[in-house]
Design a protein around this motif. Structure first.
Motif, PDB file in Angstrom:
ATOM      1  N   ARG A  45      27.889  42.479  58.788  1.00  0.00           N
ATOM      2  CA  ARG A  45      27.967  41.354  59.726  1.00  0.00           C
ATOM      3  C   ARG A  45      26.767  41.356  60.683  1.00  0.00           C
ATOM      4  O   ARG A  45      26.132  40.339  60.906  1.00  0.00           O
ATOM      5  CB  ARG A  45      29.283  41.400  60.496  1.00  0.00           C
ATOM      6  CG  ARG A  45      29.542  40.236  61.392  1.00  0.00           C
ATOM      7  CD  ARG A  45      30.934  40.231  62.032  1.00  0.00           C
ATOM      8  NE  ARG A  45      31.585  41.539  62.190  1.00  0.00           N
ATOM      9  CZ  ARG A  45      32.486  42.048  61.367  1.00  0.00           C
ATOM     10  NH1 ARG A  45      32.869  41.385  60.304  1.00  0.00           N
ATOM     11  NH2 ARG A  45      33.030  43.236  61.591  1.00  0.00           N
ATOM     12  N   GLU A  46      26.432  42.545  61.227  1.00  0.00           N
ATOM     13  CA  GLU A  46      25.306  42.599  62.154  1.00  0.00           C
ATOM     14  C   GLU A  46      23.980  42.286  61.465  1.00  0.00           C
ATOM     15  O   GLU A  46      23.147  41.569  62.010  1.00  0.00           O
ATOM     16  CB  GLU A  46      25.204  43.960  62.834  1.00  0.00           C
ATOM     17  CG  GLU A  46      24.070  43.954  63.842  1.00  0.00           C
ATOM     18  CD  GLU A  46      23.948  45.214  64.652  1.00  0.00           C
ATOM     19  OE1 GLU A  46      22.810  45.528  65.022  1.00  0.00           O
ATOM     20  OE2 GLU A  46      24.967  45.865  64.924  1.00  0.00           O
TER      21      GLU A  46
ATOM     22  N   GLU B 107      23.780  38.611  61.009  1.00  0.00           N
ATOM     23  CA  GLU B 107      23.496  37.963  62.287  1.00  0.00           C
ATOM     24  C   GLU B 107      22.022  38.116  62.662  1.00  0.00           C
ATOM     25  O   GLU B 107      21.418  37.192  63.210  1.00  0.00           O
ATOM     26  CB  GLU B 107      24.386  38.545  63.390  1.00  0.00           C
ATOM     27  CG  GLU B 107      25.838  38.129  63.272  1.00  0.00           C
ATOM     28  CD  GLU B 107      26.756  38.871  64.232  1.00  0.00           C
ATOM     29  OE1 GLU B 107      26.272  39.743  64.995  1.00  0.00           O
ATOM     30  OE2 GLU B 107      27.962  38.575  64.214  1.00  0.00           O
ATOM     31  N   THR B 108      21.444  39.264  62.356  1.00  0.00           N
ATOM     32  CA  THR B 108      20.023  39.488  62.625  1.00  0.00           C
ATOM     33  C   THR B 108      19.173  38.561  61.760  1.00  0.00           C
ATOM     34  O   THR B 108      18.199  37.973  62.237  1.00  0.00           O
ATOM     35  CB  THR B 108      19.663  40.971  62.390  1.00  0.00           C
ATOM     36  OG1 THR B 108      20.514  41.787  63.201  1.00  0.00           O
ATOM     37  CG2 THR B 108      18.219  41.251  62.736  1.00  0.00           C
TER      38      THR B 108
ATOM     39  N   ALA C  43      20.145  35.662  60.613  1.00  0.00           N
ATOM     40  CA  ALA C  43      20.341  34.318  61.173  1.00  0.00           C
ATOM     41  C   ALA C  43      19.457  34.103  62.397  1.00  0.00           C
ATOM     42  O   ALA C  43      18.897  33.010  62.583  1.00  0.00           O
ATOM     43  CB  ALA C  43      21.809  34.102  61.529  1.00  0.00           C
TER      44      ALA C  43
ATOM     45  N   GLY D 202      17.908  43.802  65.571  1.00  0.00           N
ATOM     46  CA  GLY D 202      19.173  43.488  66.218  1.00  0.00           C
ATOM     47  C   GLY D 202      19.574  44.689  67.062  1.00  0.00           C
ATOM     48  O   GLY D 202      18.773  45.607  67.273  1.00  0.00           O
TER      49      GLY D 202
END
Length: 72
Positions: free
Chosen positions: A20-21, A24-25, A27, A49
């Motif tokens: 998930r992280e 997100e990074t 994105a 991130g």
């Protein structure tokens, strides 16, 4: 956005919170075109991130993520 094969493998091996992280990074990189390296060049860039990083190259139509990491 394209993911190199080794990135897909790395993501599959991460626990859910790591995956998930990293996503997100990625994105965050996609919306920050000002941090992309010159398109069509051999340059790459790193983006960090909280506990992850992505290495990527840029093209006119997006980025290709070539490596990722997570310190979890």
């Amino acid at each position: 956005m394209d993911l190199a094969f080794q990135v897909e493998e790395a993501l599959a091996e991460l626990p859910d919170d790591g995956r998930r992280e990293v996503m997100e990074t990625i994105a965050a990189v996609l919306v920050r075109r000002d941090v992309w390296p010159a398109t069509g060049s051999w340059e790459g860039a790193l983006w960090f991130g909280a506990r992850s990083w992505v290495q990527f190259v840029a093209y006119l139509d997006g980025i290709e993520v070539v490596n990722v990491g997570w310190a979890g």
